[in-house]
Motif scaffolding. Structure first.
Motif, short mmCIF file in Angstrom:
data_model
loop_
_atom_site.label_atom_id
_atom_site.label_comp_id
_atom_site.label_asym_id
_atom_site.label_seq_id
_atom_site.Cartn_x
_atom_site.Cartn_y
_atom_site.Cartn_z
N GLN A 92 0.70 -1.24 0.05
CA GLN A 92 0.13 0.03 0.02
C GLN A 92 1.02 1.20 0.06
OE1 GLN A 92 -3.05 -1.51 3.11
NE2 GLN A 92 -3.54 0.26 2.19
N CYS A 110 -2.99 0.41 -3.96
CA CYS A 110 -3.03 -0.90 -3.20
C CYS A 110 -2.65 -1.97 -4.16
CB CYS A 110 -4.24 -1.80 -2.45
SG CYS A 110 -4.32 -3.19 -1.91
N TRP A 148 -11.19 -3.26 0.78
CA TRP A 148 -10.55 -2.23 1.69
C TRP A 148 -11.45 -2.02 2.85
CZ3 TRP A 148 -6.78 1.41 0.21
CH2 TRP A 148 -6.21 1.10 -1.04
N TYR A 149 -10.67 -1.80 3.74
CA TYR A 149 -11.24 -1.53 5.06
C TYR A 149 -10.69 -0.22 5.51
CZ TYR A 149 -12.55 -6.49 5.27
OH TYR A 149 -13.22 -7.50 4.78
N PHE A 184 -6.93 0.08 5.30
CA PHE A 184 -6.17 -1.24 5.00
C PHE A 184 -6.86 -1.82 3.74
CE2 PHE A 184 -3.46 -1.47 8.61
CZ PHE A 184 -4.22 -1.04 9.79
N CYS A 185 -5.90 -2.26 2.94
CA CYS A 185 -6.37 -3.18 1.85
C CYS A 185 -6.01 -4.59 2.07
CB CYS A 185 -5.52 -2.60 0.81
SG CYS A 185 -5.54 -3.59 -0.78
N ALA A 186 -6.73 -5.40 1.68
CA ALA A 186 -6.42 -6.80 1.85
C ALA A 186 -6.41 -7.45 0.63
CB ALA A 186 -7.28 -7.48 2.90
N PHE A 194 -3.14 -8.75 4.48
CA PHE A 194 -3.39 -7.11 4.62
C PHE A 194 -1.96 -6.52 4.29
CE2 PHE A 194 -7.39 -5.91 6.54
CZ PHE A 194 -7.98 -7.26 6.65
N GLY A 220 -1.29 -0.66 5.30
CA GLY A 220 -2.19 0.66 5.46
C GLY A 220 -1.77 1.88 5.16
N TYR A 256 -7.72 -13.27 13.31
CA TYR A 256 -6.76 -12.19 13.13
C TYR A 256 -6.11 -11.65 14.31
CZ TYR A 256 -7.01 -12.79 7.93
OH TYR A 256 -7.10 -12.89 6.58
N GLN A 283 -4.20 -8.08 15.50
CA GLN A 283 -3.84 -6.77 15.32
C GLN A 283 -3.06 -6.31 16.38
OE1 GLN A 283 -6.74 -3.75 14.16
NE2 GLN A 283 -5.48 -2.76 12.84
N GLU A 343 -1.07 -3.49 10.79
CA GLU A 343 -2.09 -4.18 9.91
C GLU A 343 -2.43 -5.59 10.77
OE1 GLU A 343 0.92 -4.17 9.31
OE2 GLU A 343 1.82 -6.19 8.09
#
Lengths: 114, 111
Positions: free
Chosen positions: A6, A23, A34-35, A91-93, A105, A108, B36, B38, B43
């Motif tokens: 990212q 991303c 996308w989050y 954040f992109c995953a 992920f 960010g 997950y 964090q 991330e």
């Protein structure tokens, strides 16, 4: 095999400007999510894309936000006319095609609107 | 009702303790489940997938109860480095593959 990339990692924009977040998914991954994460809050789904298609944008604000994942190049999350409330970590995953596969992920982009 | 619900915590436990988190989900069409982790301002990283028969990875054990629509994570012999937020993640495979996150459970392990 590079992970999800990212950029930029940090982005500062003045109110009213545009923000573009990029991303690049992991190699071989064709699904991108996308989050958004506000300070001290959980991850909120925004949009799910496959190459050249928006599959689910139910989490995207109706105005000012758009996303794309072109055939070539990274996925882009675009925020027009940013406001202070847009300040967050985005954040992109990415994941492989097929059910049951986990997503990975990127680090960010932290957007700060001043 | 939230799609994925977790107790936000924090759970404060001493080193060596065993701690368990639960997570409930509302969509019975959910097919895939994950935990997950964090760390602050980082991330999310995949901790483990959750399989129907339950699965273990070292000190971590994940369980799935489809009838009651919940998943759990058990951490044995807690380490200081386990301090983090644990995110329950559900994937809907009804044509889409939308990943839905819980808001996370914060764990603090103290000496």
């Amino acid at each position: 095999n590079a992970g999800v990339m990212q950029n930029p990692r940090h982005l500062v924009r003045r109110r009213g400007q545009e923000a573009r977040l990029r991303c690049s998914p992991m190699k071989g991954h064709s699904h991108v999510y996308w989050y958004r994460q506000l300070p001290e809050e959980g991850l909120k789904f925004m949009v799910y894309l496959q190459k050249e298609n928006i599959i689910d944008e139910s989490g995207m604000p109706k105005e000012r936000f758009s996303a794309e994942f072109p055939k070539e190049g990274p996925s882009i999350l675009r925020i027009q006319q940013v406001v202070r409330g847009d300040s967050a970590a985005y954040f992109c995953a990415s994941s492989q095609q097929g059910g049951g596969t986990e997503a990975f992920f990127g680090q960010g982009t932290r957007l700060t609107v001043v | 009702r939230k799609e994925v619900e977790q107790d936000p915590g924090p759970f404060n436990v001493p080193e060596g303790a065993t701690v368990a988190f639960n997570c409930t989900y509302s969509n019975s069409a959910s097919q895939s489940f994950f935990w997950y982790r964090q760390d602050c301002r980082k991330e999310p990283k995949l901790l483990m997938s959750v399989y129907s028969s339950g699965n273990e990875d070292g000190r971590f054990t994940a369980q799935l109860n489809r009838a009651s629509q919940y998943i759990s994570l058990l951490i044995r012999d807690s380490k200081l480095s386990d301090s983090a937020t644990y995110l329950c993640v559900v994937k809907w495979d009804t044509g889409f593959q939308k990943l839905v996150f819980g808001t996370g459970t914060r764990l603090l392990v103290s000496p």
